[in-house]
Each structure stands twice: as C-alpha cells, then as structure tokens.
Scaffold this motif. Structure first.
Motif, PDB file in Angstrom:
ATOM      1  N   VAL A 101     -58.236  55.608  -8.922  1.00  0.00           N
ATOM      2  CA  VAL A 101     -57.832  55.089 -10.234  1.00  0.00           C
ATOM      3  C   VAL A 101     -57.715  56.241 -11.229  1.00  0.00           C
ATOM      4  CG1 VAL A 101     -58.514  53.602 -12.157  1.00  0.00           C
ATOM      5  CG2 VAL A 101     -58.764  52.782  -9.803  1.00  0.00           C
ATOM      6  N   LEU A 142     -56.755  45.975  -9.682  1.00  0.00           N
ATOM      7  CA  LEU A 142     -56.546  47.422  -9.627  1.00  0.00           C
ATOM      8  C   LEU A 142     -55.113  47.763  -9.218  1.00  0.00           C
ATOM      9  CD1 LEU A 142     -59.936  48.603  -8.095  1.00  0.00           C
ATOM     10  CD2 LEU A 142     -59.136  48.916 -10.456  1.00  0.00           C
ATOM     11  N   ALA A 174     -57.707  53.004 -17.395  1.00  0.00           N
ATOM     12  CA  ALA A 174     -58.457  53.268 -16.155  1.00  0.00           C
ATOM     13  C   ALA A 174     -59.950  53.190 -16.410  1.00  0.00           C
ATOM     14  CB  ALA A 174     -58.072  54.638 -15.593  1.00  0.00           C
TER      15      ALA A 174
END
Length: 193
Positions: free
Chosen positions: A88, A161, A185
């Motif tokens: 991420v 995600l 994020a």
C-alpha cells in the motif's frame, strides 16, 4: 521461400507496451507504432494483427510481468501484514513520483477502455481478481498468525485495499502531489491495526 522476420517480435511487443502505457490506446495511432517500433506497417499487421490486438497482447504482457511479483511479495513466509502495508505504501509513493506518473497500465486501461471494450475489461478484471485474491490470502494468514484482529474480514479488507490501490493510481496520474495518496494510504492502513 518465406522471408525471415527482420525484427524481434518480443522486443517489438515490449516497445509497443511502453508506448501504449505512456500514451494510451486512443492517442496511439498505427503510424505512431510504425515510427516508434521501426517496423513496416505490413509486418506489424502480419505479426500482431490490428492495433487493438497488439494493445491486448501488450496488456497481457504487462500482466505477465507485474502480477506475479506482487503475488510473490504477498505470499512470502513469515508475518503477512508487513507485506500488505509495504504494498500500500509503495503504491502511494509511486503515485507521487513524477517519473512514474504514467500510472498502472491495467488501471489506465480500465479508465480508458473498460466501459466499452469487453476484452480489455475482462483482462482488467482478471488482474484485479488476482491482486484481490493475493491480498485476501495474505490477510487470512495475518489473522491466523494474530497480526490482524479476529473480527476483521480479510476478504472485505482486501476488496477495500484493491479499490484504494486503483484509486491511488488514478489520482497519481494527475500529479497533484504526494499528500492525497499518502494520506489515503495511511488512513486505510489504520483499518489493519
């Protein structure tokens, strides 16, 4: 007697991938491809078919190059959550990097062609399914290893995600700076605590 190809089809495909990735499908003409690849139009058609067929082959090549690396990163033995967090963060950092502003070829395809080209949409969906599956597997491992709270739903987190990562790629294309993707994020990662 058949003539020998005067170019490397593999190298030509890679070069076409780079051009499509940088410019997009619609903004890349066959004349652009002929000039960029240094290959005669007839040879391009004979080897790859139409511009659309070449684009789809380039998209397949991109998936072959990129997809396995992410799956491998997320399936390493040991703690799973650090790999998810790193992925991420990397997406956010890459989206803020001017040198990487071209985004993700799959995400670009989704935005440009996904709504009206079934073959492109299918390839995008396959790529996203692969990423979502890898994230889900990593999060299931993280929960089993006590890294993720037992009440967390790995599949739902993975889907969130996936959407976040694709959104980060789109936002990064604009080049509005690192704050949006990095803040997004960071907030998403709090859901993994």
């Amino acid at each position: 007697m058949a003539r020998t190809k005067e170019f490397d089809p593999d190298a030509a495909l890679q070069s076409a991938l780079e051009l499509f990735w940088r410019r997009g499908y619609e903004a890349t003409s066959m004349a652009d491809l002929v000039e960029h690849l240094g290959i005669a139009r007839a040879s391009l058609y004979a080897t790859f078919g139409s511009k659309r067929e070449l684009y789809l082959k380039a998209l397949d090549r991109y998936g072959e190059q990129r997809g396995p690396r992410i799956v491998e990163e997320l399936s390493q033995p040991g703690p799973a959550l650090p790999a998810v967090r790193e992925l991420v963060r990397r997406f956010a950092d890459e989206s803020a990097d001017d040198a990487l502003r071209r985004g993700c070829f799959v995400t670009n395809t989704a935005v440009e062609l996904g709504a009206h080209d079934a073959d492109s949409a299918r390839r995008v969906e396959e790529s996203w399914n692969s990423l979502e599956t890898a994230l889900t597997s990593a999060l299931i491992r993280a929960r089993a290893q006590g890294e993720l709270a037992p009440e967390r739903d790995p599949a739902a987190l993975a889907r969130m995600l996936l959407v976040l990562l694709q959104g980060i790629r789109v936002v990064g294309r604009i080049g509005s700076g690192p704050a949006r993707p990095r803040d997004a994020a960071a907030q998403a990662l709090t859901l993994l605590d």
